[in-house]
Design a protein around this motif. Structure first.
Motif, PDB file in Angstrom:
ATOM      1  N   PRO A   3       0.812  -1.222   0.000  1.00  0.00           N
ATOM      2  CA  PRO A   3       0.000   0.000   0.000  1.00  0.00           C
ATOM      3  C   PRO A   3       0.845   1.271   0.000  1.00  0.00           C
ATOM      4  N   PRO A   4       0.247   2.404  -0.409  1.00  0.00           N
ATOM      5  CA  PRO A   4       0.975   3.678  -0.389  1.00  0.00           C
ATOM      6  C   PRO A   4       1.609   3.945   0.982  1.00  0.00           C
ATOM      7  N   TYR A  55      -7.057  23.269  -7.970  1.00  0.00           N
ATOM      8  CA  TYR A  55      -7.008  23.251  -6.511  1.00  0.00           C
ATOM      9  C   TYR A  55      -5.669  22.732  -5.991  1.00  0.00           C
ATOM     10  N   SER A  56      -4.897  22.113  -6.868  1.00  0.00           N
ATOM     11  CA  SER A  56      -3.577  21.599  -6.521  1.00  0.00           C
ATOM     12  C   SER A  56      -2.881  21.171  -7.810  1.00  0.00           C
ATOM     13  N   LYS A  57      -1.561  21.172  -7.784  1.00  0.00           N
ATOM     14  CA  LYS A  57      -0.801  20.617  -8.905  1.00  0.00           C
ATOM     15  C   LYS A  57      -0.620  19.112  -8.757  1.00  0.00           C
ATOM     16  N   PHE A  58      -1.004  18.562  -7.587  1.00  0.00           N
ATOM     17  CA  PHE A  58      -1.005  17.110  -7.412  1.00  0.00           C
ATOM     18  C   PHE A  58      -2.292  16.555  -8.006  1.00  0.00           C
ATOM     19  N   HIS A  59      -2.148  15.620  -8.947  1.00  0.00           N
ATOM     20  CA  HIS A  59      -3.326  14.992  -9.547  1.00  0.00           C
ATOM     21  C   HIS A  59      -3.329  13.480  -9.333  1.00  0.00           C
ATOM     22  N   TYR A  60      -2.409  13.006  -8.486  1.00  0.00           N
ATOM     23  CA  TYR A  60      -2.328  11.569  -8.240  1.00  0.00           C
ATOM     24  C   TYR A  60      -3.453  11.131  -7.303  1.00  0.00           C
ATOM     25  N   ARG A  61      -3.511   9.832  -6.968  1.00  0.00           N
ATOM     26  CA  ARG A  61      -4.661   9.370  -6.206  1.00  0.00           C
ATOM     27  C   ARG A  61      -4.310   8.351  -5.117  1.00  0.00           C
ATOM     28  N   PRO A  62      -3.218   8.529  -4.381  1.00  0.00           N
ATOM     29  CA  PRO A  62      -3.021   7.619  -3.246  1.00  0.00           C
ATOM     30  C   PRO A  62      -4.076   7.876  -2.172  1.00  0.00           C
ATOM     31  N   HIS A 122     -10.531   9.868   0.615  1.00  0.00           N
ATOM     32  CA  HIS A 122      -9.612  10.965   0.314  1.00  0.00           C
ATOM     33  C   HIS A 122      -8.485  10.431  -0.568  1.00  0.00           C
ATOM     34  N   LEU A 123      -8.346  11.003  -1.776  1.00  0.00           N
ATOM     35  CA  LEU A 123      -7.358  10.527  -2.737  1.00  0.00           C
ATOM     36  C   LEU A 123      -6.169  11.472  -2.897  1.00  0.00           C
ATOM     37  N   ASN A 124      -5.997  12.412  -1.979  1.00  0.00           N
ATOM     38  CA  ASN A 124      -4.830  13.294  -1.908  1.00  0.00           C
ATOM     39  C   ASN A 124      -4.762  14.343  -3.013  1.00  0.00           C
ATOM     40  N   GLY A 125      -4.815  13.952  -4.277  1.00  0.00           N
ATOM     41  CA  GLY A 125      -4.671  14.904  -5.365  1.00  0.00           C
ATOM     42  C   GLY A 125      -5.996  15.490  -5.824  1.00  0.00           C
TER      43      GLY A 125
END
Length: 743
Positions: free
Chosen positions: A317-318, A619-626, A609-612
């Protein structure tokens, strides 16, 4: 006062017309120890199965070498030779696959000839997942709230019905990523592939792990006279290192267990309720309460990064699914206190108590000190795992954890807990912090080197020669709490000593505008996910809006700076933490907007909650999904901060709600001092409020109306003061209902 015992409604449930095709969008079920995710894997219905104590506990390779010493790190920092520190203590976390949380396995049911799914429903009230197919097959499934099992019932299935147990892939080609966010390949753990055994209507899977650890999944089912098929699954684990006791065998049937399960959730939902005119935020709050009830239990490990919903993607897991104490575990328990779920929150503190001897071993080994220090990143039994050591081996972690002991005491007023757990922990942390701090040339107490999560990442520049506001806030809070609790217990000399230590720290570092800085030589000047410099405002409450103009200037300008620099490198929890900060600043409009952004942009369809920023809406430059849980639970806490605050020495009702919220009510939200409050606001005015004094004692209420009368008073003595406050002296169980006099 008429009360809705449970504000939970079918409108808060999850409804879909198809099953998710990703594990992190699945329907989540859990009981704190066991968890399941219900989703579609190709033509198969899949139950991803998990258990909270499934852990590979091998020591982090290469971490415990002769250089494993705080003083050695201090020396390397002073020499500006930091590369060896990174290689010895930071790199193993990324390089090694374990220690790590591991997944359990999965159940699959072939649904190819059942037609399409036409309805999926998660009932929050009963924690029950229902799925219906076009050919008439219906599923009901739940993870037993009381017993260690998950149950399923299929109606209208064919005679050839048979589940398949799917084992994680522990053998095969290694697809190593070296990426703790994406998760390493399970096969790197080196386990022999577990054995699956089928005997009639029973399947078992036994998996051997590292160091004598093993776990077993058992699935049983039977055909009923009605034609339905009912069954259960369970996971038992054997952690040799933890001497885990054998689980009790599963007994009962679907109907019997469902009745007991529903009763547990009925009690859970009776603890608190809210009613607000923003449907999105209200639904998200109930979903967070549901996940908290599914993940937090006494007798189970505390909420880790993913709790009982470990990634089901063939990978670790992440962030190894571990216990991150530099933010993640702490935020996960924020809503427990005013949300009136103190019992569930005790699972967190019980875990810390159980591992206290291990923490003391670490304290002596790494810091060469007495008292209590806790690693910032730990395994199931509290053992350090390395990583960026400014945070994973930070000296102030146990001080932030101390706040949860303090809050449990203040919200429960349980003197036995105070005497046996809260003060001993806080005293132990204070002894440690006193021993490792030094005085500068002006007599000010400081750490030899200080840091602020996760500023400047793991570089040499992440260490500061003076106290960061993060470390300073935690140390100030710890000694302040130690003095308060010692005085409460009659230890006046200890209280005097802790107060003296507290006075040896400097004030917080601020800019000329009063903005809180990371450190005396570093202002907040670029977007960052972790608001570690603002700890003194929230959660620690050392700088209070209620303290007047100077404090308000610091709070308002610090938040203004946060807003002006922007959210480029925020993650989901950044928005929910900022909502808590804005609620403390009495800005309901801004707090609600941050919560809306979180719910819309940073959550999966199932509310995880997927972080990105999943909308990629800026809303953020993070588009990942951990997937991690702390952002979810900080959301619930933020909404509760808008509805009730009691940290400043008095109770304030609806201190930060938007102007347009004219009709708002809540039941049984908890205030410090062990007071339960229920409030009804209609047409922009509070009409009535009810206060129940669980343990008796005194409190102050900021009156929410100009004139009032007591519609009911049982055991409460009132004193109306001239400054808009009402003093209450209560007998245990005392109850009063106040109504607006409408002057």
């Amino acid at each position: 006062m008429a009360m809705n015992v449970s504000g939970q409604s079918v409108k808060h449930d999850l409804h879909f017309d198809q099953l998710a095709n990703k594990w992190d969008e699945a329907i989540p079920l859990g009981n704190g120890m066991l968890g399941a995710l219900i989703w579609q894997n190709g033509t198969r219905l899949r139950f991803s199965l998990d258990r909270a104590d499934l852990w590979d506990m091998r020591p982090m390779k290469g971490l415990h070498r002769k250089e494993f010493s705080y003083q050695w790190v201090v020396d390397q920092v002073n020499k500006k030779d930091y590369k060896p520190v990174q290689e010895y203590f930071d790199a193993p976390y990324d390089r090694e696959p374990a220690p790590s949380k591991i997944p359990g396995g999965a159940l699959e049911f072939e649904t190819g000839n059942w037609g399409k799914v036409k309805a999926v429903h998660l009932s929050l009230k009963d924690a029950l997942c229902e799925v219906a197919w076009t050919n008439g097959v219906k599923l009901k499934t739940f993870v037993d709230a009381v017993k260690p099992a998950g149950w399923f019932r299929f109606e209208n299935v064919k005679d050839n019905f048979k589940p398949q147990l799917i084992a994680p892939r522990y053998q095969g080609a290694v697809r190593s990523s070296g990426d703790p966010v994406g998760g390493d390949d399970l096969s790197r753990l080196g386990y022999p592939q577990g054995k699956i055994k089928e005997e009639g209507n029973r399947i078992t899977y036994l998996q051997q792990g590292w160091g004598g650890f093993s776990y077993q999944i058992v699935v049983n089912w039977k055909k009923m006279k009605s034609g339905a098929v009912e069954g259960y699954w369970t996971i038992t684990s054997r952690q040799a290192k933890l001497s885990k006791a054998a689980d009790k065998p599963v007994t009962g049937d679907f109907s019997l267990r469902y009745a007991a399960h529903k009763n547990w959730w009925k009690t859970f939902w009776s603890k608190s309720a809210i009613h607000i005119p923003d449907a999105l935020l209200e639904k998200q709050w109930y979903l967070e309460q549901y996940k908290f009830g599914s993940a937090a239990r006494v007798g189970a490990p505390p909420i880790s990064l993913q709790a009982v919903w470990t990634a089901d993607n063939g990978r670790i897991p992440p962030w190894k699914g571990d216990f991150h104490h530099d933010l993640n575990t702490q935020l996960s328990y924020w809503p427990a206190y005013s949300g009136n779920h103190l019992k569930e929150a005790m699972g967190y503190l019980d875990h810390l108590e159980e591992n206290k001897a291990n923490y003391k071993r670490y304290t002596k080994q790494f810091f060469n000190a007495e008292g209590i220090a806790v690693p910032g990143v730990t395994t199931l039994d509290g053992t350090e795992m390395g990583g960026w050591i400014q945070y994973s081996l930070s000296p102030t972690v146990s001080g932030w954890l101390a706040q949860h002991y303090y809050l449990q005491w203040r919200y429960s007023m349980d003197r036995d807990f105070l005497k046996k757990k809260a003060y001993p922990w806080i005293k132990g942390v204070s002894v440690f912090l006193e021993s490792i701090t030094v005085k500068d040339g002006n007599g000010n107490r400081k750490l030899k080197i200080s840091s602020s999560p996760e500023i400047n990442d793991n570089s040499l520049n992440a260490w500061f020669s003076d106290n960061t506001n993060y470390d300073l806030a935690i140390m100030k809070f710890t000694f302040k709490a130690a003095a308060e609790l010692a005085q409460e217990l009659g230890f006046s000399q200890e209280a005097k000593h802790w107060t003296q230590i507290l006075e040896e720290f400097k004030d917080f570092s601020t800019t000329e505008k009063g903005e809180l800085m990371f450190a005396p030589d570093l202002a907040y000047k670029e977007s960052h996910r972790h608001f570690s410099h603002l700890m003194a405002i929230h959660p620690l409450g050392l700088i209070k809006w209620e303290d007047g103009e100077k404090a308000q200037r610091v709070i308002a300008n610090s938040i203004k700076l946060l807003d002006s620099i922007g959210p480029d490198y925020f993650v989901g929890y950044s928005y929910t933490w900022r909502a808590n900060l804005k609620a403390r600043a009495k800005n309901g409009e801004a707090a609600a907007e941050d919560l809306r952004i979180f719910a819309k942009a940073f959550c999966s369809a199932n509310s995880f909650h997927l972080n990105g920023d999943q909308l990629k809406a800026g809303y953020s430059k993070f588009h990942y999904r951990p997937f991690t849980l702390e952002g979810n639970f900080a959301f619930a806490a933020g909404l509760q901060e808008m509805l009730i605050q009691s940290y400043a020495g008095f109770i304030e009702l609806m201190p930060a709600i938007p102007q347009g919220w004219s009709d708002v009510s809540f039941e049984n939200l908890r205030a410090e001092g062990a007071f339960l409050l229920s409030v009804k606001r209609t047409g922009g005015q509070v009409e009535e409020l009810k206060i129940v004094a669980e343990k008796g004692g005194q409190t102050k209420l900021k009156l929410p109306f100009k004139t009032w009368y007591a519609a009911k008073n049982n055991g409460v003595v009132l004193k109306n003061t001239e400054d808009g406050f009402l003093s209450l002296t209560c007998k245990p169980g005392g109850e009063i209902v106040l109504k607006n006099g409408y002057e």
